[in-house]
Enzyme design. Sequence first.
Site, PDB file in Angstrom:
ATOM      1  N   ARG A 178       0.809  -1.222   0.000  1.00  0.00           N
ATOM      2  CA  ARG A 178       0.000   0.000   0.000  1.00  0.00           C
ATOM      3  C   ARG A 178       0.840   1.269   0.000  1.00  0.00           C
ATOM      4  O   ARG A 178       0.312   2.378  -0.094  1.00  0.00           O
ATOM      5  CB  ARG A 178      -0.935  -0.012   1.215  1.00  0.00           C
ATOM      6  CG  ARG A 178      -1.876  -1.196   1.230  1.00  0.00           C
ATOM      7  CD  ARG A 178      -2.486  -1.405   2.601  1.00  0.00           C
ATOM      8  NE  ARG A 178      -1.475  -1.791   3.577  1.00  0.00           N
ATOM      9  CZ  ARG A 178      -1.715  -1.987   4.866  1.00  0.00           C
ATOM     10  NH1 ARG A 178      -2.944  -1.824   5.327  1.00  0.00           N
ATOM     11  NH2 ARG A 178      -0.742  -2.343   5.681  1.00  0.00           N
ATOM     12  N   HIS A 223       4.840   3.678   8.020  1.00  0.00           N
ATOM     13  CA  HIS A 223       3.451   3.860   7.600  1.00  0.00           C
ATOM     14  C   HIS A 223       2.482   3.260   8.618  1.00  0.00           C
ATOM     15  O   HIS A 223       2.851   2.399   9.428  1.00  0.00           O
ATOM     16  CB  HIS A 223       3.231   3.209   6.232  1.00  0.00           C
ATOM     17  CG  HIS A 223       3.342   1.721   6.261  1.00  0.00           C
ATOM     18  ND1 HIS A 223       2.252   0.890   6.328  1.00  0.00           N
ATOM     19  CD2 HIS A 223       4.423   0.894   6.252  1.00  0.00           C
ATOM     20  CE1 HIS A 223       2.656  -0.372   6.341  1.00  0.00           C
ATOM     21  NE2 HIS A 223       3.974  -0.396   6.302  1.00  0.00           N
ATOM     22  N   CYS A 226       1.390  -0.962   9.882  1.00  0.00           N
ATOM     23  CA  CYS A 226       2.560  -1.716   9.422  1.00  0.00           C
ATOM     24  C   CYS A 226       2.585  -3.104  10.085  1.00  0.00           C
ATOM     25  O   CYS A 226       2.548  -3.216  11.313  1.00  0.00           O
ATOM     26  CB  CYS A 226       3.838  -0.956   9.762  1.00  0.00           C
ATOM     27  SG  CYS A 226       5.341  -1.799   9.213  1.00  0.00           S
TER      28      CYS A 226
HETATM   29 ZN    ZN Z   1       5.124  -1.980   6.927  1.00  0.00          ZN
END
Ligand code: ZN
Length: 230
Positions: free
Chosen positions: A43, A98, A101
């Site tokens: 992503r 991010h 995660c």
């Molecule tokens: Zn990650």
Amino acid sequence: MQDIIEGFLKFQREVFPARSALFKRLASSQHPGVLFVTCSDSRVVPELLTQREPGDMFVIRNAGNIVPSYGPEPGGVSATVEYAVAVLGVRDIVICGHSDCGAMTAISSCMDLDKLPAVDAWLRHADAAKAVNAAHSHATPQARLNALVRDNVEAQLANIRTHPSVAVALSQGRLNLHGWVYDIEKGAIDALDGSTSPPQFVSLGEHPDVRAVRTRADDAARPERASQTG
Ligand code: ZN
């Protein structure tokens, strides 16, 4: 897999001809200004997030956007950092964690990794983040994870400074370090402001000039893209 191949065929048929001048220029050289270190998570797409073109960014991706500290047996991440800084002369390094995660979730939830020995060993490079995170109280498991993602970006920024090529570039004032956390749902990035004590994450949208470590005077305007692609 068929959609992947069809995607390539579309690229070859439509995208490549339209951008042939760019690819011809890139055929024999690259001059990326940035080393971007982020997670392998599907992503997180660095070029999409930053609207960069081929040739703009040197990229390292792995589980947890980890940069092992430099040591006597350097591996692939260390070699790539060294090449980016000492040979390509990148002027900025971004370490980008991010939301949601999986690697950080494994740590924050104390997941049993007995059956994943390679993951278990790899995540030891985030032990400093784990320790910092454990030393603070968090209202909810989600808050603990969100904090760990940020603690890990700070830990990896510390790790990358142990690399000789990075240490030299910082000492010579030709490199800036950036610590980012990308929120998948919001499409937002928080960035570490190293000018405060202790450093704080702030909205990159509201504070586009923050740096985790600033040694290099930033370009006055931002003409690099135009000059690189023009
Ligand atoms: Zn990650």
